[in-house]
Structure formats: structure tokens, C-alpha cells
Design a protein around this motif. Structure first.
Motif: not given
Lengths: 218, 418, 415
Positions: C271-288
Motif C-alpha cells: 500500500p502506498l501513501h505518499w506517491g499520489l499526485d499533488n503531494f510531490m511534483s512529478p520530478e520529485q516522484f521520479e527522483l525520490f
């Protein structure tokens, strides 16, 4: 089958190139080399290692690694050897009985001396650690060595060595063997205390002492 | 004959002794050369006990220690407390043979050289040392630790997984280990509590402590307690990079709490007995690659933390002398076992306080006159101008005749270092 | 259907699920039962009872399975029947019914900073030590005495012999007694749950979770640094965070593989908690977020496990990025992401799961539910590769008749 490869293998072993040495050994075996030829290579390499140890170019880590390489090479050629063992080569060499005396469990120093004597062609019988006087006596009776080496690291070994020398005398065997002692705490004073014939601080002095007593080994 | 210290005010004596050693470490000249008393089991011999007696009865260990200290009146002492016999038995600690546990009643304990970590496990040690200790190392060294192999691997768990994995604590082997550790803990605690009271008593009687903590040379630690001597040597060739990386890691791990512990007991002397640094064992190049840099860093770190490292250079270290002077002057003690102290004084005399080195052979088999002559020479030559502490080559040997030890202890009052 | 033997049913359902995960077309869309306290709602017991009365909750689960006849189900007992264990260990990261929340309110995780900003190095240098002496004492009262343990890798020889003294104090003995009791309690509960699962398997019910794992970023944001700390670390401790996530990914892979070894299901629930849109930017998602998560997914796939990732919230902007995994080897369960869109991007790559909205299940009518399920089956189920489930399983408050409508829809509508 080239002598060039043989020479290369000697140098690889002597230069501590374990992986390459083992690879080349396998290559020689695959090419049909005689097992005895490979054992000769080992011996030649060990002579170099021993020489470098004497020259203070190599130290204990190199001896240990050389021993490992030798063991692995022996294991590789052993299946190819029918009955002849190289022990027979040493029948005429001087025989040295060695062990760490009663109460002491340290064996590193003893193992190095054993290795260096072996490299120098002596027939060494290693009784292990914590060896009782009686075990030394039994082995002297059975094997008739020329030399007995008593090893010890702890100060308690002073008395154990003394007891062992005395027990050998009481058993009437003192005249038949030369006794050398060695180990971290041993010195001239302890030589006198124990009644042994010689003491040494390192493996080379043990080899030199054996040479002095019974000559170069065959 | 100089009057015995025992007639004087203990507080005053204590202060005087602390300063005498501190000044000696600082390479200052003092009224006389200090003598420090350490042993393993000589106290048992003095008190007509066996080594086993003192390992199995803390009261006997204490009374024999007291007897030795009162007899020798050293400038500092290390309490010889090995009264852990029952605890060792209950724990079933494998790497040791001791009087009552595999060895004869009247000998010293011996550490068994063994490979306790295989080469493949360097990565595990480097990645998560405590996980390696809990799940692999500790179960290997003592039966009492065996159940810890079932300990949950917490860092891999979160939220519910932490809770489900508590099931591990229902494992009978893990429960048995905890039970054993609690029992062993009581035994060791009893021994240590009594010994702490004794040390306090001795301090009040005017005797400073000689050891505030222990540390290891990182390479020694890996060889002694993880890879074994053979593995440790082979790794110089076979796993050189991993070995160097692990030396670096072990240095950091080993320093943990050493300074804090020494500060807690109020004694700045951190004892580091060396095992594999000696001449003839490894080459000078190997010494400078695998041994000295990390040890030197440990020495510097301890000095930076206002500790005084006490390095016991076992064996003959003559060829090392040219390298090991590279430490801040007047901040450490180098105790040499077999290295000639005259030579050492010439090479390191203005860098580090020297200590030693009445040979075991002399202490055990020599005469009082021989001991006196030997100590006189050390005091006069090595003690000249300060910076020397008299001690045995490897402290007081268990078998030394009492009169020889007394002669050695009294020699510092008999012979002037000028 | 009901005249088949349990074994036949089990084989048929397992095959249906396996085919769906392998993106093959099946006779009908498979149905999943996943819930927290809904079985308690159905059986008329309180949530508090569900957490403390194991037998009552086994019975509630039995009723639920018999009612829904799902193709796979999550063995809820393992995370519901934990009240006594949580109490024994004095667990501080949760409030739960009867212990901080009302008897009929679900448990809640407390978002706190459990690892301080300057503890990354301690975590990296010796992770288990950090857990043993710092983290566990913070999150569970019974572990508090562990804070006083000596540092184990610095112990040797006689120092090692003195280690057991740490186990001699009253505090430690009391702590250990509680931990051992918690261990026994957990084993007792799990024993009951496993017996339940065995009984149910004989009657044809297939389990859906063979193990669970966290995304590396979530692991830090939820359980260590807290959400605020982890967000700040994206800027302040970027390199350390990346290093730690890379490390914990290895730990998660290794431990999950071991833990799931003897489980009947190969699915690993993530189960994922912090991967969703609006929480972090697409760039951050792709990095972290994505690279360490992908590492975990690949680790599972290589071990022949099937990661089942629950993408909480709306993850529309993530779809292109997360398509970068091997075909037919994972399940992506979306909570709010539009399933039609997901199908268009990920269809043919990964099996989809979800996402009957919670609002409809709670407040809608059976007809509303039926309509939504029909649409999902037609769109997401087209050509195979879809499992019907709630957006986040069955909400605790879902109406019984709505759950029945959802369960029946897979048998009513062809994909």
C-alpha cells in the motif's frame, strides 16, 4: 607443454597471485602435465617463498597464503597420483618432532616453524597443541626424530617445557634428541631454566638451528 | 630504606600518585619513576589460591587483589577481576578456555583462535553490523546467545510487520536465550558490583586506577574476534578492499562509548593491547597499510577526547619505531613487551612516555638481585629526565615468585632516575 | 457454483486470479475481498471486539466470505486481531478502538517524527543498532529498556562477557517479559488465523496476500521521519534520504522474500501513501519515490513474487512513469485514478484492481453500485487483466446490500 609455463607458475605462486596460479595449474593438468611435475613446481615456488621470508621480504601472511595455494594445488593433482606419495622423498631427510607444550593452546608460531622446516625439506611431525610430556616421549620412541621442538606462547609454558625436557631425560631419551624451544616469551634465561639445547624467536632461527645440528635436509 | 607510603594520608598519596603518572605521561621529570601494577592471576598465587578460586569467587578475587596492592603499593593499579566463572559456564562462551572451564585450575585463561566470520560475511558486517551480531555472530560464540538468531530483523519491518513479527519472541529458543542472559546478567552484575566497591575502597586508600577503558587496534579486532588469524592474513591478499573497508568501519564501532565509559569512572587511561602489529609477523609495508593508519587514528581520536591511550606493543616492534612516533607528544603511553627500551628511549623518548619491560623469564626464574639490577638499569637509562613507567614486559606474570615482584615494585623507591 | 467441491472451487478461483494477473482473458472478472472492520459491521460486533475477541472476528470473517464468495480474500485477522498484542508491547504509533479511539472507530496511525533529522548517519552506519536502541524504544514501551543495551559490535572478549548485565535489571526483565508475552499472544492469534485460512481453503477460498511491504519513501515518511520531516528532507537531506532508501529497498526485498516463503499466495501487498499526485511534483516522484519503489518491485518479480501495489489517491500524472515494469508480473490497484485512463496507459502491461468508490458503497443504493461495477467490468475488464475490488477494499461503514450488489456484479456482467 612448455617449460615456460612451468616457470610462469612458479613465479605466480611465489608472487602470491593465487587465482592466476590456480587457473594455470588447471590448464597444465588439462594439457596432461605429470602430477609430479606440478609438485616439483610447488616445491620450487616454496623455495623462493622461503628465501624471501629469510630475506625479510615476506612475512607471515605470505607464508599462510603460500600454504593455502599449496594445499589447493595438491588437492587438484592428488586424484591423478596413483600410489606414490612424496612423503617417501623425505625418508632420508632429518626428522623434527614439534608441538605446543602442555597447558598452552597457541599454534600459530608452531605452524609457521613447521611450514618453514617443511619448505626446507625436513620431515616434520606436528603433535598439535597442549601436548603432554608423555605424548612427546611416545612419539620419540615411535618415530626416532633427531630434533624435538617445544613451542609455547604463555608464561606457563616455561614450566611445561621444563617438565617435558625432564620427562624426556627420565625416559632415557635425552641423548637421542636435540631439543629446541621457541615462542613469544622465551629467551636465554628460559633456555637455561628448561634445560633445552637451543632457543629461537622466529621460524628462520629454527631452520638454521636444524641445519647446524643435522645438516641441510635432502 | 625509604619509608613506606602506607604511613601517609591516603588522599594526599592519591593526589601525588595521580600527578606523578600524569607528569610522567607529559614527559616531565618526577621525584621518582612510577610503577603500575597489573596482572592476570599473580594475586591468586600471592594469596595461596588457584586461578580458579578467583574466577569462581569474587570475594576471593577481591581479597587477593587487596593483598597484592597493599604489598606492592603501586602508583596505579588495575583490578584483576575475572570472577566470571559461573557466568562463563552458564553462557557457555566458546572462544575461551579458563581455569574450571577446560583449562587446569592454576593456569591463565586462553582465547581460542577461530574463524567466526567467513569472508562472504564482510558485506553483512559492513551493511548492518548489529544485525550481523544478533543473527550470526553472537549465536556462534555462546550457547546462551544462540536463540538470538530468531530475533526479528526490525529495520526491514514497518507498521503491521513489526507487530506480526513479534511472533519471533514466542520462539522457545529465543525465550531460552533471554532467560539465560538474565541469569548470566545477575552473575556478572554481582561480580562487577563487588569489584566496583573494591576499586572505590582502593581509591580511598590512596591508589589510583590504571585503566579507565579498553579499546582495540581495528586490524586486531577483525583478526582476533571475526576472521581468525589465518583468515585475517589471507584477506590481505584475497579480500584486500573489503578488509580495508572493514578496518575503517570497525574503528568507528570500537570507539563507541569508550570515552564516555572512561569519563564515567574518572580515569583517562584507555588500554589498547596489540596482537598482530609486531615485527616478523607482517611486513613494514603491510603494517603501514593495514595496521598503523587505523590505530593511529584511534590514538588521535582518544587524545582529542582528552584520553591517554596506553598502547601495549606486544612482541618485538623494533622496525615499527620509525613509524609510530607520529602522534602528539606527551599524550600517550607506549608499553613495550620485547622491544629494547634503550633503543626506544633514544628514538621515541621525547614523543611518548614509555612503559615496561621486566621480562617474564626474569620475573619467573631470576633472582632478586637480577631483578634489582634489571630495574635499576631501566630506571636510570629509560627513566632519565622523566617519561618512563616501570612495569613487567607483559605486566606481572602469574607464576612470578613473590620476592621478585616485591623487588621490582620497590626498585622505583630505591633507584633514582637521574 | 455452490454444488462444486471446495477443492474444485479453490482451483478454479486460483486459476482465474492467476490468469487475470497474467493479463489473460477469463470467464468473468474475478472479485477480491479486502477490508478492515467491515466483517465486524456485517456480524454486528464492535470494532473493539474485533480487535480483542479472536473467535468473534473469525466468525465475522466467515460470514463475509460466505456472503460474498470472492475469488480471493485478505486474511484480515492478521491486522485486526492485534489489540492484546499492541497493549502488551505498549505500541505508540497507533490509536485503536478501545485504546485512544471510540469502540467503533478504526485504528489510526500517529504521524510523528520517530527518527530525528540528524539520525540518518546512525541509521546508515548500523541500522539494526538504530532500531534496537533508538527506534523500538520510541515506538513501543516494552522495548524502552533496550535503549540501555551496550553497543554490541563494540563488545569483545571480557567486554562481551559483561553484555548480559544489561539483561539483569528489573526494567529489562519487565520489558522482556512483556515482549515475550506479546510474542506468545501474536503466535496464538496467528495460529487461529492460519487455522481459519486452512478451513476456508478447504471450502474453496483463496488468500490474496502472501506478504506485505512498504515503498522505501513511505517507509521513511510514515514510520521514521514523519511526513513533515520527510518532505523537508527532500531539500535538506536529499543525498542521505536517497542513500537510506536504496539501503532499505534491499532490506525490504530480502525480508519479504523470506517471510513469504511458505505462504499460499505469491502476491505481496504494497500500500502506498505518499506517491499520489499533488503531494510531490512529478520530478520529485521520479527522483525520490519511483526508483526505490521500482527496485523493490523488480526484486520481488525476480523472486517470482507478484507485487500488488495499492496506489492511494489520484495518481493520474504517475501513469506513464510507472508503466516501466515487466509485462504481466504485477497488480496495480488504484484508489481514485480513473480506471479508463489507467486501462488505456497500463492495459497490456499490468493487471488492474479496484475501484468501486467508497462513497457509493457507503451512501449509494445497490443500483448505484451495480451501475459503477458494470462500467468498471466493461472498461477495465475488457480483454482480461482486471480484478474488481473497492477503492480501498470495503469501507468499514459500507451497507450490506451494496456489498452484495458489488459481489454479484462480476457474475452478472461479461467483460
Amino acid at each position: 607443454m612448455s617449460n615456460e609455463k612451468h616457470e610462469k607458475l612458479v613465479n605466480l605462486i611465489a608472487d602470491m597471485e593465487e587465482d592466476e596460479a590456480l587457473t594455470l595449474t588447471q590448464e597444465l593438468i588439462d594439457e596432461g602435465a605429470e602430477p609430479t611435475a606440478i609438485l616439483d613446481i610447488c616445491r620450487a615456488a616454496m623455495d623462493i617463498v622461503g628465501q624471501r621470508f629469510e630475506d625479510n621480504e615476506y612475512f607471515v601472511p605470505e607464508l599462510i597464503l603460500a600454504g593455502e595455494v599449496l594445499d589447493q594445488m595438491s588437492a587438484m593433482v592428488k586424484p591423478l597420483i596413483a600410489d606414490t606419495t612424496d612423503e617417501e622423498d623425505k625418508v632420508d631427510s632429518g626428522m623434527v618432532l614439534i608441538g605446543t607444550v602442555h597447558g598452552d593452546l597457541h599454534d600459530i608460531g608452531k605452524n609457521i616453524v613447521t611450514f618453514m622446516l617443511d619448505v626446507n625439506g625436513y620431515n616434520v611431525i606436528d603433535l598439535g597443541v597442549d601436548v603432554s610430556p608423555q605424548a612427546f616421549i611416545d612419539a620419540i620412541k615411535e618415530k626416532s626424530p633427531e630434533i624435538v621442538g617445544l613451542s609455547g606462547f604463555l608464561t606457563l609454558a616455561f614450566d611445561s617445557m621444563k617438565e617435558t625436557v625432564e620427562a624426556i631425560s627420565e625416559a632415557g631419551l635425552r641423548e637421542e634428541v636435540k631439543i629446541m624451544i621457541g615462542g613469544g616469551q622465551v629467551d636465554e634465561q628460559i633456555l637455561n631454566y628448561t634445560g633445552a639445547d637451543s632457543f629461537g624467536l622466529n621460524a628462520m632461527s629454527a631452520v638454521n638451528q636444524c641445519k647446524e645440528w643435522i645438516g641441510e635436509a635432502a | 630504606m625509604t619509608p613506606k607510603d602506607s604511613d601517609r594520608d591516603p588522599k594526599e598519596l592519591y593526589q601525588e600518585r595521580v600527578e606523578r603518572i600524569a607528569d610522567t605521561v607529559a614527559l616531565k621529570e618526577t621525584d621518582r619513576v612510577p610503577y603500575i601494577y597489573l596482572t592476570r592471576f599473580w594475586n591468586a598465587k600471592l594469596a595461596d589460591m588457584t586461578s580458579k578460586d578467583t574466577m569462581y569467587d569474587v570475594e576471593k578475587s577481591i581479597s587477593s587483589n587487596r593483598k597484592a596492592i597493599e604489598l606492592l603499593q603501586p602508583d596505579a593499579f588495575g583490578a584483576a577481576n575475572y570472577a566470571y566463572g559461573q557466568a562463563l559456564e552458564k553462557l557457555d562462551y566458546h572462544p575461551l578456555e579458563w581455569p574450571g572451564g577446560g583449562a587446569a585450575d592454576d593456569v591463565c585463561f586462553q582465547y581460542i583462535d577461530k574463524e567466526l566470520m567467513v569472508p562472504d560475511e564482510y558485506d553483512e558486517y559492513l551493511f548492518d553490523p548489529t544485525a550481523f551480531y544478533l543473527q550470526k555472530y553472537l549465536p556462534r560464540i555462546a550457547t546462551g546467545f544462540e536463540g538470538l538468531k530468531h530475533f526479528p530483523n526490525f529495520p526491514t519491518l514497518s507498521e503491521w510487520n513489526i507487530i506480526y513479527n513479534l511472533r519471533a519472541f514466542a520462539n522457545p529458543e529465543l525465550q531460552e536465550s533471554f532467560k539465560t542472559l538474565m541469569e548470566v546478567g545477575e552473575m556478572v552484575d554481582h561480580s562487577m558490583t563487588k569489584m566496583t566497591e573494591f576499586i572505590k575502597e582502593m581509591i580511598e586508600a590512596g591508589y589510583p586506577m590504571a585503566i579507565g577503558g579498553f579499546c582495540k587496534a581495528p586490524y586486531d579486532h577483525i583478526v582476533d574476534f571475526l576472521r581468525g588469524s589465518k583468515g585475517g592474513m589471507l584477506d590481505m591478499f584475497r579480500h584486500k578492499d573489503k578488509l580495508l573497508e572493514t578496518i575503517d568501519k570497525a574503528r568507528l564501532l570500537l570507539n563507541t562509548n569508550v570515552v564516555e565509559g572512561a569519563k564515567l569512572v574518572g580515569c583517562p587511561y584507555v588500554f589498547i593491547p596489540l596482537h598482530w602489529g609486531l615485527d616478523g609477523f607482517m611486513s613494514p609495508d603491510q603494517f603501514n597499510e593495514f595496521y598503523w593508519p587505523s590505530l593511529r587514528q584511534t590514538i588521535h581520536d582518544l587524545i582529542d577526547a582528552e584520553m591517554t591511550p596506553v598502547i601495549l606493543w606486544e612482541g618485538d616492534c623494533t622496525t615499527r619505531l620509525e613509524f609510530i612516533g607520529d602522534i602528539p607528544p606527551g599524550k600517550a603511553i607506549y608499553w613495550f613487551e620485547r622491544t629494547d627500551l634503550h633503543t626506544t628511549k633514544d628514538v621515541l623518548g621525547d614523543v611518548v612516555c614509555l612503559r615496561g619491560n621486566v621480562p617474564p623469564s626474569l620475573l619467573n626464574t631470576g633472582t632478586v638481585d637480577e631483578v634489582n639490577a634489571y630495574c635499576k638499569d631501566l630506571i636510570e637509562y629509560v627513566g632519565k629526565g622523566g617519561g618512563f613507567i616501570l612495569d613487567g614486559a607483559a605486566s606481572i606474570t602469574d607464576e612470578a615468585p613473590i620476592e621478585n615482584v616485591v623487588a621490582m615494585a620497590e626498585s622505583v623507591r630505591k633507584y633514582a632516575n637521574k | 457454483m455452490l454444488d462444486k467441491t471446495g477443492a474444485e472451487l479453490y482451483a478454479e478461483r486460483e486459476q482465474r486470479i492467476n490468469d487475470a494477473m497474467a493479463l489473460k482473458e477469463t470467464d468473468r472478472v474475478p472479485l477480491s475481498m479486502f477490508s478492515h472492520f467491515w466483517p465486524a459491521t456485517l456480524a454486528g460486533i464492535t470494532f473493539e471486539q474485533a480487535m480483542y475477541d479472536y473467535d468473534a472476528f473469525h466468525d465475522a470473517m466467515r460470514q463475509t466470505l460466505e456472503l460474498m464468495q470472492p475469488d480471493m480474500y485478505a486474511l484480515n485477522q492478521t491486522y485486526i486481531c492485534v489489540g492484546p498484542t499492541l497493549e502488551l508491547m505498549n505500541f505508540k504509533q497507533l490509536e485503536w478502538p478501545g485504546h485512544g479511539t471510540e469502540p467503533n472507530v478504526s485504528f489510526q496511525f500517529l504521524d510523528r517524527e520517530y527518527m530525528k533529522r540528524d539520525e540518518y548517519d546512525a541509521y546508515l552506519a548500523d541500522t539494526t543498532d538504530f532500531f534496537l536502541r533508538k527506534y523500538m524504544p520510541r515506538i513501543a514501551g516494552a522495548f524502552e529498556p533496550f535503549a540501555k543495551l551496550p553497543y554490541l559490535p563494540a563488545q569483545y572478549y571480557f567486554k562481551m562477557i559483561r553484555v548480559p548485565t544489561a539483561f539483569a535489571g528489573d526494567e529489562m526483565i519487565e520489558g522482556l517479559e512483556k515482549i515475550l508475552a506479546a510474542g506468545k499472544e501474536m503466535r496464538k492469534m496467528m495460529g487461529g488465523a492460519l487455522k481459519f485460512a486452512k478451513d476456508m481453503a478447504e471450502r474453496g477460498f483463496v488468500q490474496s496476500i502472501g506478504g506485505s511491504a512498504a515503498a522505501p519513501f513511505d517507509n521513511f515518511a510514515d514510520y521514521l521521519r514523519g511526513s513533515k520531516g520527510a518532505m523537508l528532507d527532500l531539500f535538506r537531506n536529499k543525498d542521505k534520504l536517497l542513500e537510506c532508501m536504496d539501503r532499505v529497498a534491499d532490506c525490504i526485498i530480502e525480508d519479504t522474500i523470506i517471510a513469504s516463503k511458505n505462504n499460499p499466495s505469491r502476491q505481496i501487498f504494497i500500500p502506498l501513501h505518499w506517491g499520489l499526485d499533488n503531494f510531490m511534483s512529478p520530478e520529485q516522484f521520479e527522483l525520490f519515490f519511483w526508483p526505490p519503489l521500482r527496485k523493490v518491485l523488480m526484486g520481488f518479480i525476480e523472486a517470482d513474487l507478484i507485487p500488488c501495489v495499492l496506489w492511494e489517491g489520484d495518481c493520474t500524472t504517475r501513469l506513464e512513469t510507472i508503466a516501466d515494469i515487466p509485462v504481466g508480473k504485477a497488480v496495480y490497484w488504484f484508489e481514485q485514478t480513473d480506471m479508463g485512463l489507467a486501462k488505456s496507459v497500463l492495459g497490456g502491461i499490468t493487471c488492474l484492481r479496484g475501484n468501486v468508490s467508497s462513497s457509493v458503497l457507503i451512501t449509494g443504493t445497490p443500483d448505484d453500485v451495480d451501475e459503477e461495477c458494470k462500467k468498471l467490468i466493461k472498461v477495465a475488464g475488457k480483454g482480461g487483466g482486471f480484478i474488481l475490488d473497492g477503492a480501498i477494499g470495503l469501507p468499514d461503514e459500507a451497507k450490506v446490500e451494496n456489498v452484495i450488489a458489488m459481489a454479484e456484479s462480476v457474475r452478472k456482467y461479461a467483460n
